[in-house]
Write a protein that holds these residues in place. Structure first.
Motif, PDB file in Angstrom:
ATOM      1  N   GLY A 114      -2.415  58.506 -11.750  1.00 13.76           N
ATOM      2  CA  GLY A 114      -1.042  58.372 -11.262  1.00 13.76           C
ATOM      3  C   GLY A 114      -0.095  59.340 -11.912  1.00 13.76           C
ATOM      4  N   PHE A 115      -0.640  60.250 -12.741  1.00 15.68           N
ATOM      5  CA  PHE A 115       0.126  61.305 -13.397  1.00 15.68           C
ATOM      6  C   PHE A 115       1.135  60.769 -14.405  1.00 15.68           C
ATOM      7  N   GLY A 116       0.802  59.672 -15.059  1.00 15.57           N
ATOM      8  CA  GLY A 116       1.681  59.181 -16.110  1.00 15.57           C
ATOM      9  C   GLY A 116       1.771  57.672 -16.162  1.00 15.57           C
ATOM     10  N   GLU A 117       2.950  57.179 -16.431  1.00 13.97           N
ATOM     11  CA  GLU A 117       3.219  55.752 -16.572  1.00 13.97           C
ATOM     12  C   GLU A 117       3.346  55.090 -15.192  1.00 13.97           C
ATOM     13  N   PRO A 118       3.488  53.766 -15.128  1.00 14.15           N
ATOM     14  CA  PRO A 118       3.627  53.108 -13.817  1.00 14.15           C
ATOM     15  C   PRO A 118       4.715  53.702 -12.931  1.00 14.15           C
ATOM     16  N   LEU A 119       5.826  54.124 -13.511  1.00  9.06           N
ATOM     17  CA  LEU A 119       6.866  54.741 -12.691  1.00  9.06           C
ATOM     18  C   LEU A 119       6.368  56.041 -12.073  1.00  9.06           C
ATOM     19  N   ASN A 120       5.554  56.802 -12.818  1.00 11.25           N
ATOM     20  CA  ASN A 120       4.944  58.005 -12.256  1.00 11.25           C
ATOM     21  C   ASN A 120       3.981  57.651 -11.124  1.00 11.25           C
ATOM     22  N   ALA A 121       3.226  56.560 -11.298  1.00  9.96           N
ATOM     23  CA  ALA A 121       2.310  56.125 -10.248  1.00  9.96           C
ATOM     24  C   ALA A 121       3.079  55.757  -8.982  1.00  9.96           C
ATOM     25  N   ALA A 122       4.247  55.154  -9.152  1.00 10.39           N
ATOM     26  CA  ALA A 122       5.088  54.817  -8.007  1.00 10.39           C
ATOM     27  C   ALA A 122       5.547  56.080  -7.286  1.00 10.39           C
ATOM     28  N   ARG A 123       6.016  57.060  -8.057  1.00 14.84           N
ATOM     29  CA  ARG A 123       6.464  58.313  -7.438  1.00 14.84           C
ATOM     30  C   ARG A 123       5.297  59.046  -6.785  1.00 14.84           C
ATOM     31  N   THR A 124       4.147  59.029  -7.431  1.00 15.43           N
ATOM     32  CA  THR A 124       2.954  59.655  -6.862  1.00 15.43           C
ATOM     33  C   THR A 124       2.637  59.055  -5.505  1.00 15.43           C
ATOM     34  N   THR A 125       2.692  57.750  -5.403  1.00 22.67           N
ATOM     35  CA  THR A 125       2.420  57.070  -4.137  1.00 22.67           C
ATOM     36  C   THR A 125       3.401  57.503  -3.067  1.00 22.67           C
ATOM     37  N   ARG A 126       4.666  57.509  -3.402  1.00 25.77           N
ATOM     38  CA  ARG A 126       5.686  57.880  -2.412  1.00 25.77           C
ATOM     39  C   ARG A 126       5.507  59.336  -1.956  1.00 25.77           C
ATOM     40  N   VAL A 127       5.252  60.231  -2.906  1.00 30.15           N
ATOM     41  CA  VAL A 127       5.099  61.652  -2.569  1.00 30.15           C
ATOM     42  C   VAL A 127       3.874  61.872  -1.685  1.00 30.15           C
ATOM     43  N   LEU A 128       2.754  61.238  -2.016  1.00 31.09           N
ATOM     44  CA  LEU A 128       1.537  61.434  -1.234  1.00 31.09           C
ATOM     45  C   LEU A 128       1.630  60.763   0.133  1.00 31.09           C
ATOM     46  N   GLU A 129       2.316  59.657   0.203  1.00 30.98           N
ATOM     47  CA  GLU A 129       2.560  59.033   1.505  1.00 30.98           C
ATOM     48  C   GLU A 129       3.379  59.966   2.383  1.00 30.98           C
ATOM     49  N   GLN A 130       4.437  60.540   1.825  1.00 26.53           N
ATOM     50  CA  GLN A 130       5.294  61.436   2.585  1.00 26.53           C
ATOM     51  C   GLN A 130       4.579  62.734   2.957  1.00 26.53           C
ATOM     52  N   ALA A 131       3.550  63.093   2.197  1.00 32.06           N
ATOM     53  CA  ALA A 131       2.775  64.301   2.492  1.00 32.06           C
ATOM     54  C   ALA A 131       1.790  64.095   3.637  1.00 32.06           C
ATOM     55  N   GLY A 132       1.622  62.848   4.096  1.00 31.25           N
ATOM     56  CA  GLY A 132       0.788  62.597   5.251  1.00 31.25           C
ATOM     57  C   GLY A 132      -0.581  62.027   4.967  1.00 31.25           C
ATOM     58  N   LEU A 133      -0.832  61.627   3.724  1.00 29.85           N
ATOM     59  CA  LEU A 133      -2.117  61.041   3.387  1.00 29.85           C
ATOM     60  C   LEU A 133      -2.217  59.618   3.926  1.00 29.85           C
ATOM     61  N   ALA A 134      -3.463  59.164   4.139  1.00 29.47           N
ATOM     62  CA  ALA A 134      -3.680  57.793   4.592  1.00 29.47           C
ATOM     63  C   ALA A 134      -3.833  56.829   3.429  1.00 29.47           C
ATOM     64  N   GLY A 135      -4.126  57.349   2.256  1.00 33.28           N
ATOM     65  CA  GLY A 135      -4.280  56.494   1.090  1.00 33.28           C
ATOM     66  C   GLY A 135      -4.577  57.328  -0.138  1.00 33.28           C
ATOM     67  N   LEU A 136      -4.546  56.657  -1.301  1.00 36.77           N
ATOM     68  CA  LEU A 136      -4.858  57.303  -2.576  1.00 36.77           C
ATOM     69  C   LEU A 136      -5.684  56.353  -3.416  1.00 36.77           C
ATOM     70  N   HIS A 137      -6.317  56.915  -4.440  1.00 35.80           N
ATOM     71  CA  HIS A 137      -6.898  56.018  -5.439  1.00 35.80           C
ATOM     72  C   HIS A 137      -6.402  56.382  -6.832  1.00 35.80           C
ATOM     73  N   LEU A 138      -6.179  55.323  -7.596  1.00 41.00           N
ATOM     74  CA  LEU A 138      -5.759  55.408  -8.985  1.00 41.00           C
ATOM     75  C   LEU A 138      -6.877  54.847  -9.860  1.00 41.00           C
ATOM     76  N   GLU A 139      -7.085  55.424 -11.020  1.00 40.56           N
ATOM     77  CA  GLU A 139      -8.174  54.971 -11.877  1.00 40.56           C
ATOM     78  C   GLU A 139      -7.662  54.351 -13.163  1.00 40.56           C
ATOM     79  N   ASP A 140      -8.554  53.614 -13.821  1.00 36.47           N
ATOM     80  CA  ASP A 140      -8.166  52.895 -15.036  1.00 36.47           C
ATOM     81  C   ASP A 140      -8.564  53.613 -16.321  1.00 36.47           C
ATOM     82  N   GLN A 141      -8.760  54.918 -16.238  1.00 36.58           N
ATOM     83  CA  GLN A 141      -9.007  55.689 -17.452  1.00 36.58           C
ATOM     84  C   GLN A 141      -7.698  55.905 -18.217  1.00 36.58           C
TER      85      GLN A 141
END
Length: 302
Positions: free
Chosen positions: A93-120
């Motif tokens: 998610g490129f950082g903290e939970p707030l970064n994960a939130a922004r990542t989701t919004r940006v990738l959604e707006q870019a036209g993706l159908a989904g993303l995956h986040l990992e627990d590393q």
């Protein structure tokens, strides 16, 4: 011409329907829009965009060096190339939970159908290498909830990947997957399961859609699609396969040219100019140009 004519929202609906269909969705990795076009033409169900492949294409190792901007730009271009839904690797998610939130919004707006986040832990490592480390369950739940809460299209798929099998063992990985599902994950990516029995155990323990990673040279046995479907998995990805095929051919070809002084022996194995033009819809663009520039210049007095 100009890529997909299907809105991103419709692709997400199709992806959701596929996850609920009970059949296995096959999603090869595409490291470029042109590869995604071939994925679509050869009859697959979707496109996967691998963080490892994207890193490698930038001549970087898969250790969290790529940025959200780079991932969104490449992912959006690939997603736009076909009418298929595209699932993208968003690392941690490129950082903290707030970064994960922004990542989701940006990738959604870019036209993706989904993303995956990992627990590393951040920065991450390739999922099939040793010496990985995972964050606490509570920290990963924060990432998932942030992503789920940030999407504006409820059909945008949030997939949770767990790397805990290699770190904490199979039972702990299954327990994590259950918690991630409870936090709102739509799909679970169980990384680096060893063999068919482990895939079967994961399916028995988790009651939401599951994704299998069939990457070469890794820790998982390469199970065929029929086996994965029989085991009840919903998605299979081949994340770096096309890049490995392409780079193997590039390296062998360049060595041939270096040795022979010519590419003549390689020509029969090359994609032809005609086939490339077919993939990029060259004739349609040419027809468009002809329809726009359909005038003739008059005399000097006109």
């Amino acid at each position: 011409m100009l890529g997909s004519t299907i809105p991103a929202a419709s692709k997400r609906v199709a992806f959701r329907a596929g996850l609920a269909s009970g059949r296995l969705l096959r999603m090869p990795g595409a490291f470029s829009p042109l590869v995604a076009r071939i994925v679509a033409e050869t009859g697959f169900d979707g496109v996967y965009i691998s963080g490892a492949a994207l890193s490698a294409d930038l001549a970087l190792p898969d250790i969290g060096l790529t940025t959200l901007t780079e991932v969104a730009a490449r992912g959006g271009a690939i997603a736009q190339a076909t009418d298929l839904p595209s699932l993208i690797d968003a690392d941690t998610g490129f950082g903290e939970p707030l970064n994960a939130a922004r990542t989701t919004r940006v990738l959604e707006q870019a036209g993706l159908a989904g993303l995956h986040l990992e627990d590393q832990v951040n920065p991450k490592r390739c999922g099939h290498l040793d010496n990985k480390a995972v964050v606490s369950v509570a920290e990963m739940l924060g990432r998932i909830r942030a992503a789920v809460g940030a999407r504006t299209d409820p059909n945008f798929v949030v997939c949770a990947r767990t790397d805990a099998r290699a770190v904490e063992g199979l039972p702990a990985a299954i327990d994590r997957a259950k918690a991630y599902a409870d936090a709102g994950a739509d799909l679970i990516f169980a990384e680096a399961l060893a063999d068919e029995s482990e895939f079967e155990a994961f399916r028995a323990g988790v009651d939401i859609p599951l994704l299998a990673n069939m990457t070469e040279f890794g820790k998982s046995a390469l199970l065929d699609a029929a086996t994965l479907e029989r085991l009840g998995f919903n998605v299979v990805i081949y994340p770096v396969t096309t890049l490995r095929i392409a780079m193997g051919a590039v390296e062998a070809g360049l060595r041939t040219i270096a040795a022979d002084g010519t590419q003549a022996a390689l020509v029969p194995a090359m994609q032809t100019r005609a086939r490339l033009y077919e993939l990029v819809d060259y004739a349609d663009y040419n027809q468009f140009d002809s329809s726009v520039y359909n005038f003739t210049l008059g005399g000097a007095d006109q």
